[in-house]
Design an enzyme around this catalytic site. Structure first.
Site, PDB file in Angstrom:
ATOM      1  N   ARG A   1       4.051  -9.283  10.346  1.00 24.73           N
ATOM      2  CA  ARG A   1       5.269  -8.461  10.287  1.00 24.73           C
ATOM      3  C   ARG A   1       6.443  -9.267   9.739  1.00 24.73           C
ATOM      4  NH1 ARG A   1       3.119  -4.605   9.311  1.00 24.73           N
ATOM      5  NH2 ARG A   1       1.295  -5.954   9.370  1.00 24.73           N
TER       6      ARG A   1
ATOM      7  N   ASP B   1      -3.505   7.291   5.234  1.00 23.83           N
ATOM      8  CA  ASP B   1      -2.949   5.955   5.450  1.00 23.83           C
ATOM      9  C   ASP B   1      -3.527   5.378   6.743  1.00 23.83           C
ATOM     10  OD1 ASP B   1      -1.425   3.761   5.075  1.00 23.83           O
ATOM     11  OD2 ASP B   1       0.486   4.686   5.606  1.00 23.83           O
ATOM     12  N   GLU B   2      -3.475   4.072   6.917  1.00 22.43           N
ATOM     13  CA  GLU B   2      -3.970   3.420   8.136  1.00 22.43           C
ATOM     14  C   GLU B   2      -5.379   3.913   8.490  1.00 22.43           C
ATOM     15  OE1 GLU B   2      -2.182   1.086   9.177  1.00 22.43           O
ATOM     16  OE2 GLU B   2      -0.055   1.584   9.124  1.00 22.43           O
TER      17      GLU B   2
ATOM     18  N   LYS C   1       0.814  -1.211   0.000  1.00 23.64           N
ATOM     19  CA  LYS C   1       0.000   0.000   0.000  1.00 23.64           C
ATOM     20  C   LYS C   1       0.855   1.271   0.000  1.00 23.64           C
ATOM     21  CE  LYS C   1      -0.780  -0.287   4.951  1.00 23.64           C
ATOM     22  NZ  LYS C   1      -0.133   0.878   5.564  1.00 23.64           N
ATOM     23  N   THR C   2       1.997   1.213   0.661  1.00 22.71           N
ATOM     24  CA  THR C   2       2.847   2.397   0.651  1.00 22.71           C
ATOM     25  C   THR C   2       3.347   2.675  -0.764  1.00 22.71           C
ATOM     26  OG1 THR C   2       3.556   1.690   2.833  1.00 22.71           O
ATOM     27  CG2 THR C   2       4.725   3.527   1.873  1.00 22.71           C
TER      28      THR C   2
ATOM     29  N   GLN D   1      -6.538  -5.039  10.488  1.00 27.30           N
ATOM     30  CA  GLN D   1      -5.434  -4.484  11.267  1.00 27.30           C
ATOM     31  C   GLN D   1      -5.886  -3.336  12.149  1.00 27.30           C
ATOM     32  OE1 GLN D   1      -1.458  -4.200   9.442  1.00 27.30           O
ATOM     33  NE2 GLN D   1      -2.445  -4.811   7.535  1.00 27.30           N
TER      34      GLN D   1
END
Length: 742
Positions: free
Chosen positions: A606, A219-220, A32-33, A250
DNA sequence: CTTGTTAGGATTTTT
DNA sequence: TCCTAACAAG
């Protein structure tokens, strides 16, 4: 070949969809980044959008910095004029310009959690509320969630009808707000609330920012709360070029007001919103991803999606159970050492845990194993006593209205100004409805302080002198002058030798942070100001200090790990009652367990190459031994994905509340450990140290130094070393692992 | 007004 | 277990 060719179909679709609302549901590790940065590049390079018109909001300063850097690499120039920042710092920037419209002064100060608690204590005292019945923390929590939902004290009071506890809270809320305003201070929640208020009541300000931020990215998004959503929708209200990226799996900040409805409501608030799902994972091995999918599939309330990967299956997930948390820490340290021996760098390894308290054991183990590490979280640098003291001086000089700051330092270092005097001043100030510092300047108006007057006068003179310095000299000179004139460091040194060194190091670090701030401002062609520095400092999180260029193992909570990735990940303390936490296990709200499970999902995802999960049968918590079952989340990982070492025995599940059994265990442990200590005693002492007084030695954390003294402690040698940088330290030889140089 | 002692709370997560 | 805040004594 263009930079967009490296994206997959969905990613490209997201990048090219520039106009109109867009919701990207991005699974963990789905790039996504990359999408966000490429999207910014595309806007600038292909669509000719002025960087000035772009706003990107991230969760942490660190993420913001990284995003800017990556955009920099993609875009030729102009990336510096994009606004990339967190919700809170965006709001501060807006409020610094316009908050006077709401009756505050533009140089307001920002209160952190500690400040809030101190203020709340005063408020309770004033409102005659027994803090034993109504705890400051729970009152603040109630107020915070009210603010997240944009409920004013008045509305809160209306809703409280008939509920005695709520009525009390309403009263406290009102008084708390009044005090904040009197101090010209905002708490973290206010930053959002006041900005929204500003945009709602000042059409010209709203118009200005809507024009300016024609393209907005968040974002997030799954972790935004109601007031943050309102902020974004106001800004995007005109052009509707809003792109949000999130993953409902998340979402781990519900306790802080994060509102999952923001994802569901997005399509409602922004009709004809485009929705794109990113489901291909590029980060983890097949096994890791399968484990993550298996765990999260136990949640009922989630949007259907299936993450997949083309990556190889990879290693199995390593599962280890130990007798004690010490054994667990030892294993992790050794295993990391093994990884490093096999070619990894320390930086490839991260240890994740549920609570900050777990870091202590690991840290001790890492020190004695000579493994460089960095702990993220715990006490924020800017929350340390000595740093807060010095910042309080700066705040007092910058904005005399912050009573909290003035009262913090009025007798630090000690000037013989006691509680009675301070209370008299306080009373008089309250009666006349002026600030504490203003009251100090008109001493003759305060009754009954004849004895303290001279001391107070010289305090005021000192502050006024500093104000003069602040006008003419640089910030660096000002802070040095403060330390010098107050004798702060000398005071520390006479207080306690143990702590003093570390505190002085922190002060030195503060000085260099100030210098760095001045340099940075000059690079950006801005004038470094005291307010500017204080503002920057108020909004940093500990995670921001992570530095990829330094080679250390990273230790942090699962929450802090969001958004990061590592080749080797250790999930420590996988025990029911620890993770999932005791509160969750005993709660009757199933939603809480789902949030905890999402946290587990974040932890698993992660890992890129290898994941190790571990637990202990027995663990010390607040001085008590706890016997925990293995975490229920471990049972949700399919067995065929896991590999257990010899140390794992699932059959052994110990009942928690059996006094007889615990007593027996404790006896056994004691008997066992005495024997062991005796053994260690001879081993350690029998082993001669290879250095002596006067030798040069090296310590993993403190660097090089000279041995000053060696004394025989109970079961070990106690060594005193004068370190070149870190000062004098006393330590046990077997623990310190000093190495002789030459 | 300062210093030392003690009792109680904390540990779920943080911008 | 460890830290902080409240209290008591000098």
């Amino acid at each position: 070949m263009s930079i967009y060719d490296t994206l997959n179909k969905e990613q490209r679709e997201a990048v090219f969809h520039t106009d109109g609302p867009l919701l990207i549901l991005a699974g963990a590790g789905s790039g996504k980044t990359r999408v966000l940065t490429h999207r910014i590049a595309y806007l600038i390079e292909e669509k000719g959008v002025n960087p000035w018109n772009i706003l990107a909001i991230t969760f942490t300063n660190k993420a913001a910095g990284e995003m800017r850097e990556r955009v920099d690499q993609l875009v030729g120039f102009g990336s510096e004029s994009i606004w990339v920042s967190t919700f809170h710092s965006s709001c501060v920037r807006i409020l610094r310009r316009y908050i006077d419209r709401l009756g505050y002064e533009n140089n307001f100060t920002i209160y952190d959690g500690d400040d809030q608690k101190i203020l709340m204590r005063d408020v309770c005292k004033m409102a005659a509320i027994d803090t034993k019945v109504y705890k400051e923390r729970s009152l603040l929590a109630a107020i915070s969630s009210a603010k997240d939902e944009m409920i004013s004290p008045e509305e809160y009071e209306l809703n409280a009808a008939g509920d005695f506890g709520k009525q009390k809270t309403a009263k406290v809320y009102r008084e708390y707000e009044k005090q904040l305003r009197a101090n010209n201070a905002l708490d973290f929640d206010d930053l959002l609330v006041k900005t929204v208020q500003l945009l709602q009541t000042q059409p010209d300000v709203l118009e200005y920012y809507q024009q300016r931020f024609r393209y907005i990215m968040v974002d997030e998004y799954q972790d935004t709360n109601t007031v943050q959503f309102k902020f974004v929708s106001l800004l995007a209200g005109k052009y509707k070029n809003l792109c949000v990226v999130g993953d409902d799996d998340q979402s781990i900040y519900k306790f802080r007001g994060a509102n999952i409805k923001n994802i569901l409501n997005f399509e409602k608030e922004f009709q004809d919103a485009k929705v794109i799902k990113l489901e291909q994972n590029y980060r983890s091995t097949g096994n890791i991803l399968s484990a993550a999918n298996a765990v999260i599939s136990n949640n009922v309330g989630r949007k259907a999606k299936s993450l997949w990967t083309e990556n190889k299956e990879g290693e199995k997930i390593q599962l280890r159970q130990f007798d004690t948390a010490y054994d667990e820490a030892e294993f992790i340290a050794e295993d990391i050492r093994k990884n490093v021996g096999a070619g990894a760098v320390y930086n490839d390894n991260a240890v994740l845990y549920r609570t900050n308290a777990q870091s202590r054991l690991l840290e001790e183990r890492f020190v004695s194993s000579n493994i460089p590490y960095k702990i993220v979280g715990g006490v924020n640098f800017y929350a340390r006593r000595e740093i807060k003291d010095l910042l309080a001086y700066l705040k007092t000089i910058d904005n005399g209205q912050d009573d909290l700051a003035v009262r913090r330092i009025i007798n630090v270092p000690k000037r013989g100004i006691g509680l009675t005097t301070i209370n008299r001043v306080q009373e008089s100030a309250a009666k006349r409805e002026i600030g504490f510092y203003d009251a100090l300047r008109g001493l003759d108006l305060i009754p009954n302080i004849a004895r303290g007057a001279a001391k107070l006068e010289s305090f005021v003179a000192l502050i006024e002198y500093f104000k003069g310095v602040a006008r003419t000299e640089s910030l660096s000179d000002l802070i040095k002058e403060i330390i010098e004139k107050t004798g702060y460091v000398e005071e520390l040194e006479t207080e306690d030798k143990e702590d003093a060194q570390a505190r002085i190091e922190n002060i030195d670090e503060l000085i260099s942070k100030i210098a760095a701030y001045e340099e940075n401002s000059q690079d950006r062609d801005e004038k470094p100001t005291l307010s500017g520095f204080l503002e920057e400092v108020a909004l940093v999180a500990d995670i921001d200090s992570l530095d990829e260029n330094q080679d250390y193992v990273v230790l942090m909570t699962l929450h802090s790990a969001k958004g990061l990735e590592f080749p080797h990940v250790y999930l420590a303390g996988m025990e029911d009652g620890l993770f999932p936490s005791y509160m969750t296990v005993t709660s009757d709200d199933p939603e809480e367990m789902e949030e905890e499970r999402r946290l587990c999902y974040v932890g698993i995802t992660r890992a890129k190459k290898e994941l190790t999960v571990s637990c202990a049968r027995k663990r010390m918590v607040r001085g008590e031994t706890h016997y925990n079952k293995t975490s229920r989340f471990l049972k949700e990982i399919p067995e065929e994905l896991m590999e257990t070492g010899k140390t794992f025995r699932e059959d052994l599940e110990i009942p928690t509340q059996n006094a007889y059994f615990q007593a027996k265990q404790a006896f056994k442990t004691k008997a066992f450990s005495t024997g062991k200590t005796a053994q260690q005693f001879t081993v350690t002492k029998g082993k001669k140290l290879d250095y002596t007084v006067g030798d040069r030695v090296r310590h993993i954390k403190f660097g090089e130094g000279t041995v000053e003294a060696i004394t025989e402690g109970g079961r070990d040698y106690e060594v005193t070393v004068q370190f070149d940088k870190a000062g004098v330290k006393k330590m046990f030889a077997s623990f310190a692992k000093l190495q002789k140089i030459k």
